[in-house]
Write a protein that holds these residues in place. Structure first.
Motif, mmCIF file in Angstrom:
data_model
loop_
_atom_site.group_PDB
_atom_site.id
_atom_site.type_symbol
_atom_site.label_atom_id
_atom_site.label_comp_id
_atom_site.label_asym_id
_atom_site.label_seq_id
_atom_site.Cartn_x
_atom_site.Cartn_y
_atom_site.Cartn_z
ATOM 1 N N LEU A 58 37.586 43.478 33.105
ATOM 2 C CA LEU A 58 36.620 43.534 32.013
ATOM 3 C C LEU A 58 35.752 44.777 32.180
ATOM 4 C CD1 LEU A 58 37.552 40.551 31.892
ATOM 5 C CD2 LEU A 58 35.214 39.946 31.219
ATOM 6 N N LEU A 59 35.683 45.580 31.123
ATOM 7 C CA LEU A 59 34.815 46.756 31.080
ATOM 8 C C LEU A 59 33.953 46.663 29.837
ATOM 9 C CD1 LEU A 59 37.422 49.588 31.859
ATOM 10 C CD2 LEU A 59 35.904 48.444 33.490
ATOM 11 N N LEU A 91 31.709 44.394 39.097
ATOM 12 C CA LEU A 91 31.880 45.829 39.323
ATOM 13 C C LEU A 91 30.692 46.589 38.745
ATOM 14 C CD1 LEU A 91 35.619 46.204 38.165
ATOM 15 C CD2 LEU A 91 34.807 45.927 40.517
ATOM 16 N N ARG A 92 30.220 47.571 39.487
ATOM 17 C CA ARG A 92 29.244 48.534 38.975
ATOM 18 C C ARG A 92 29.997 49.831 38.702
ATOM 19 N NH1 ARG A 92 24.794 48.948 43.428
ATOM 20 N NH2 ARG A 92 23.996 50.510 41.954
ATOM 21 N N ILE A 93 29.835 50.352 37.502
ATOM 22 C CA ILE A 93 30.677 51.461 37.041
ATOM 23 C C ILE A 93 29.789 52.620 36.583
ATOM 24 C CG2 ILE A 93 32.406 52.146 35.343
ATOM 25 C CD1 ILE A 93 33.184 49.108 35.283
ATOM 26 N N LYS A 94 30.087 53.801 37.094
ATOM 27 C CA LYS A 94 29.359 55.011 36.682
ATOM 28 C C LYS A 94 30.387 56.055 36.263
ATOM 29 C CE LYS A 94 25.475 57.422 36.302
ATOM 30 N NZ LYS A 94 26.030 58.591 35.563
ATOM 31 N N LEU A 95 30.413 56.336 34.962
ATOM 32 C CA LEU A 95 31.335 57.300 34.384
ATOM 33 C C LEU A 95 30.580 58.568 34.031
ATOM 34 C CD1 LEU A 95 34.055 58.185 33.112
ATOM 35 C CD2 LEU A 95 33.336 56.993 31.023
ATOM 36 N N GLU A 152 24.944 53.811 34.058
ATOM 37 C CA GLU A 152 25.737 52.848 34.822
ATOM 38 C C GLU A 152 25.952 51.579 33.997
ATOM 39 O OE1 GLU A 152 25.423 52.087 39.310
ATOM 40 O OE2 GLU A 152 24.410 50.338 38.453
ATOM 41 N N SER A 153 27.134 51.005 34.135
ATOM 42 C CA SER A 153 27.467 49.798 33.376
ATOM 43 C C SER A 153 28.043 48.754 34.322
ATOM 44 C CB SER A 153 28.466 50.136 32.260
ATOM 45 O OG SER A 153 29.668 50.636 32.825
ATOM 46 N N ARG A 154 28.451 47.624 33.744
ATOM 47 C CA ARG A 154 28.987 46.522 34.529
ATOM 48 C C ARG A 154 30.389 46.172 34.054
ATOM 49 N NH1 ARG A 154 25.196 47.895 36.942
ATOM 50 N NH2 ARG A 154 23.463 46.669 37.788
ATOM 51 N N GLY A 155 31.172 45.671 34.966
ATOM 52 C CA GLY A 155 32.500 45.171 34.653
ATOM 53 C C GLY A 155 32.861 44.111 35.671
ATOM 54 N N CYS A 156 34.109 43.692 35.708
ATOM 55 C CA CYS A 156 34.523 42.721 36.719
ATOM 56 C C CYS A 156 36.034 42.597 36.759
ATOM 57 C CB CYS A 156 33.888 41.349 36.467
ATOM 58 S SG CYS A 156 34.300 40.599 34.886
ATOM 59 N N LEU A 157 36.518 42.131 37.896
ATOM 60 C CA LEU A 157 37.896 41.686 38.065
ATOM 61 C C LEU A 157 37.887 40.165 38.012
ATOM 62 C CD1 LEU A 157 38.843 43.890 41.158
ATOM 63 C CD2 LEU A 157 39.333 44.401 38.765
ATOM 64 N N VAL A 158 38.884 39.563 37.376
ATOM 65 C CA VAL A 158 38.910 38.109 37.209
ATOM 66 C C VAL A 158 40.290 37.572 37.595
ATOM 67 C CG1 VAL A 158 38.623 36.176 35.600
ATOM 68 C CG2 VAL A 158 37.237 38.247 35.319
ATOM 69 N N LEU A 159 40.278 36.552 38.466
ATOM 70 C CA LEU A 159 41.490 35.862 38.896
ATOM 71 C C LEU A 159 41.269 34.363 38.794
ATOM 72 C CD1 LEU A 159 42.184 37.783 42.220
ATOM 73 C CD2 LEU A 159 43.740 37.771 40.268
ATOM 74 N N ASP A 160 42.357 33.598 38.680
ATOM 75 C CA ASP A 160 42.223 32.150 38.834
ATOM 76 C C ASP A 160 42.018 31.836 40.316
ATOM 77 O OD1 ASP A 160 45.014 30.966 40.038
ATOM 78 O OD2 ASP A 160 45.333 32.775 38.847
ATOM 79 N N LEU A 161 41.430 30.681 40.609
ATOM 80 C CA LEU A 161 41.054 30.332 41.973
ATOM 81 C C LEU A 161 42.259 30.285 42.905
ATOM 82 C CD1 LEU A 161 38.932 29.412 44.034
ATOM 83 C CD2 LEU A 161 39.264 27.066 43.221
#
Length: 353
Positions: free
Chosen positions: A79-80, A169-173, A178-187
């Motif tokens: 997610l971005l 995730l902290r993202i700097k382009l 700076e923005s936020r994102g994330c990686l997502v997995l099932d448990l």
């Protein structure tokens, strides 16, 4: 519901892999867009899947990677923030800075930019594949596409059910804020990668209880296999469908045969079988496929799993003469009950040549 932190010391291996995935995002995409891209992972969190979308404060892109081999049927999501997707696509297309800034302000991703962002996704998941091959046994991943998800939109088909493991995730382009994102997995996948359970801090194991206390494989193996009574041909587009479907087929006695995502059912090839199709938004031609199958032979039973069900879409499924219509996501027990009823009805009828 709020996020739950992991117990102190839990998730060491998962954090190591997530760190490498984050680095690969910065290196692969930064090189393509010609800007420094720094991606820093945070501490993994546990989220109920049905509440996760409500934690997103602004529009995001959801890039889906289809896992394969030992993890077939599962997904890795990235997610971005939409503004980052707009900026990256614009930089890749060498769009003038003032145009990129205006699109960031309005949150608009043109068709051309969406295609460019899709190419970025291909590169990103190719980099992920290299990381996973070296660090996770029997695992592959490929880019399956992306969508834009805005606050308050229905995200049930995106995140499924159960418990999610989310790595912020902290993202700097470049020069952008700076923005936020994330990686997502099932448990279950996250615990397999971690090679250890991911307990929540202070909860004594509620996180594992939320997923049934076992991984997907353990749950599957603990289901006594019923004698096979028929074949189920699965024409499935969304990988989340495969998890409950595998368990249901084992429980009720169906030989599951998967077909390719782009494959069209041949009505003559599935006499005396069950055909299951999911119908994501924008794939309404699958209602026509169902109708053609039923017109050729009533000996073929068709089950439709309709994503984002509405009165209009359910009516389309009904008019296509589907034998069973379910909204998706649905739980495995409901799916098993429907499939079991279909098998019971088929048992009392002669098989056609």
């Amino acid at each position: 519901m709020a996020a739950t932190s992991l117990k102190t010391g839990a998730g060491t291996e998962l954090k190591r892999i997530a760190g490498m995935l984050a680095t690969s995002i910065g290196e692969s995409l930064g090189a393509l867009v010609g800007r420094e891209l720094v991606v820093r992972p945070g501490e993994p969190e546990l989220h109920p899947a049905d509440a996760f979308a409500g934690t997103l404060p602004r529009a995001v892109t959801v890039s889906r990677g289809a896992l394969d081999k030992a993890y077939a049927g599962r997904s890795l999501l990235v997610l971005l923030e939409l503004v980052d997707a707009v900026a990256m696509a614009g930089l890749l297309m060498m769009t003038p800075d003032d145009v990129v800034q205006e699109r960031r302000r309005t949150g608009s991703l043109t068709d051309e930019d969406a295609a460019a962002f899709g190419e970025l996704g291909n590169v990103m998941f190719a980099a992920f594949a290299n990381v996973l091959r070296e660090n996770v046994a029997d695992c592959e991943v490929g880019h399956q596409g992306h969508q834009v998800l805005r606050p308050n939109e229905d995200a049930a088909a995106t995140f499924g059910t159960g418990t999610l493991v989310v790595v912020p995730l902290r993202i700097k382009l470049g020069e952008y804020p700076e923005s936020r994102g994330c990686l997502v997995l099932d448990l279950s996948t996250a615990e397999a990668w971690n090679k250890a359970p991911l307990g929540a801090a202070g909860d004594g194991g509620e996180a594992r209880a939320a997923s049934g206390g076992r991984s997907d494989e353990e749950t599957f193996e603990n289901i006594p296999p019923a004698p096979v009574r028929a074949t189920l041909a699965a024409f499935v587009m969304q990988p989340e469908v495969l998890r409950p479907l595998r368990m249901s087929c084992r429980r009720v006695g169906l030989d599951l045969r998967r077909h390719g995502r782009g494959e069209i059912p041949n009505p003559a090839a599935h006499r005396n079988e069950v055909v299951l199709m999911d119908v994501p938004a924008g794939e309404d031609r699958r209602f026509d496929w169902c109708r053609r199958i039923k017109e050729l032979s009533d000996s073929t039973r068709v089950v439709l799993l309709v994503h984002q069900p509405s009165r209009h879409r359910v009516m389309q499924a009904f008019l296509s003469r589907a034998d069973a219509i379910l909204g998706f996501p649905c739980d495995e027990a409901t799916l098993s009950q429907k499939l079991g009823s279909i098998l019971d009805a088929m048992a009392g009828e002669p098989r056609l040549p």
